[in-house]
Design a protein around this motif. Structure first.
Motif, PDB file in Angstrom:
ATOM      1  N   LEU A 259       0.815  -1.219   0.000  1.00 18.84           N
ATOM      2  CA  LEU A 259       0.000   0.000   0.000  1.00 18.84           C
ATOM      3  C   LEU A 259       0.849   1.270   0.000  1.00 18.84           C
ATOM      4  N   VAL A 260       1.785   1.392   0.915  1.00 20.38           N
ATOM      5  CA  VAL A 260       2.585   2.623   1.008  1.00 20.38           C
ATOM      6  C   VAL A 260       3.495   2.795  -0.207  1.00 20.38           C
ATOM      7  N   PRO A 261       4.333   1.806  -0.552  1.00 25.72           N
ATOM      8  CA  PRO A 261       5.242   2.067  -1.682  1.00 25.72           C
ATOM      9  C   PRO A 261       4.511   2.294  -3.003  1.00 25.72           C
ATOM     10  N   LEU A 262       3.458   1.532  -3.268  1.00 30.44           N
ATOM     11  CA  LEU A 262       2.776   1.698  -4.554  1.00 30.44           C
ATOM     12  C   LEU A 262       1.889   2.943  -4.567  1.00 30.44           C
ATOM     13  N   SER A 263       1.389   3.375  -3.408  1.00 28.77           N
ATOM     14  CA  SER A 263       0.658   4.647  -3.345  1.00 28.77           C
ATOM     15  C   SER A 263       1.604   5.820  -3.572  1.00 28.77           C
ATOM     16  N   LEU A 264       2.779   5.754  -2.950  1.00 31.36           N
ATOM     17  CA  LEU A 264       3.780   6.795  -3.203  1.00 31.36           C
ATOM     18  C   LEU A 264       4.161   6.827  -4.675  1.00 31.36           C
ATOM     19  N   TYR A 265       4.354   5.655  -5.251  1.00 30.62           N
ATOM     20  CA  TYR A 265       4.701   5.563  -6.675  1.00 30.62           C
ATOM     21  C   TYR A 265       3.607   6.198  -7.540  1.00 30.62           C
ATOM     22  N   GLY A 266       2.350   5.809  -7.279  1.00 31.87           N
ATOM     23  CA  GLY A 266       1.247   6.365  -8.055  1.00 31.87           C
ATOM     24  C   GLY A 266       1.145   7.872  -7.908  1.00 31.87           C
ATOM     25  N   GLY A 267       1.331   8.361  -6.693  1.00 27.48           N
ATOM     26  CA  GLY A 267       1.278   9.803  -6.464  1.00 27.48           C
ATOM     27  C   GLY A 267       2.364  10.556  -7.198  1.00 27.48           C
ATOM     28  N   GLN A 268       3.588  10.048  -7.146  1.00 28.13           N
ATOM     29  CA  GLN A 268       4.674  10.749  -7.828  1.00 28.13           C
ATOM     30  C   GLN A 268       4.512  10.651  -9.339  1.00 28.13           C
ATOM     31  N   LEU A 269       3.912   9.554  -9.817  1.00 29.47           N
ATOM     32  CA  LEU A 269       3.688   9.413 -11.255  1.00 29.47           C
ATOM     33  C   LEU A 269       2.669  10.450 -11.743  1.00 29.47           C
ATOM     34  N   VAL A 270       1.589  10.636 -10.985  1.00 28.35           N
ATOM     35  CA  VAL A 270       0.599  11.656 -11.342  1.00 28.35           C
ATOM     36  C   VAL A 270       1.240  13.047 -11.301  1.00 28.35           C
ATOM     37  N   LEU A 271       2.051  13.311 -10.282  1.00 26.04           N
ATOM     38  CA  LEU A 271       2.765  14.591 -10.218  1.00 26.04           C
ATOM     39  C   LEU A 271       3.695  14.752 -11.418  1.00 26.04           C
TER      40      LEU A 271
END
Length: 152
Positions: A81-93
């Motif tokens: 949850l944490v690593p892939l949520s961070l990944y998704g967030g930075q990808l959208v940014l």
């Protein structure tokens, strides 16, 4: 047999980059005076033709890194949850920077956005390192690209 999750993880981040690249390349060429070419850029700024190949490699690397973490964690679950949520967030940014810079031509907002993006990419890399060292290593070229002073 094809590893579809790995292939999808590589293609997904590239999609946003390709859409942005195709759309904004057309917008830049439409201008009577190509404003991007007239910007004062640092001497180490790469030539325009480098951006497409470089970002294809960067998006593919970070996408495969996300796959390694997903696989190591056993899919989408509480461990990932944490690593892939961070990944998704930075990808959208990451995808959002191009419309801000090239579309809005808002350099201050683009600078703020890329600063937040850089922090999110560092957090993603640290989180990936806790699950898979290769995933962390695959993020390092991306961090290197972000660390250089951007066109803002």
């Amino acid at each position: 047999m094809a590893n579809w999750p790995a292939i999808g993880s590589i293609i997904l981040p590239n999609l946003g980059g390709w859409v942005n690249g195709l759309y904004f390349a057309g917008q830049i060429r439409k201008d009577e005076k190509p404003w991007y070419d007239s910007l004062k850029k640092p001497s180490w700024n790469p030539p325009k033709w480098v951006f497409g190949p470089a970002w294809t490699v960067l998006y593919s690397s970070m996408g495969y890194a996300s796959y390694l973490v997903w696989e190591e964690c056993g899919g989408f679950n509480e461990n990932s949850l944490v690593p892939l949520s961070l990944y998704g967030g930075q990808l959208v940014l990451n995808w959002a920077w191009t419309p801000i810079f090239f579309g809005l031509k808002d350099f201050k907002l683009a600078f703020i956005e890329i600063s937040v993006l850089s922090g999110a990419a560092v957090a993603t890399t640290i989180s990936f390192a806790q699950h898979d060292r290769t995933a962390m290593a695959l993020m390092l070229p991306y961090l290197g690209w972000l660390a250089r002073i951007r066109d803002v």
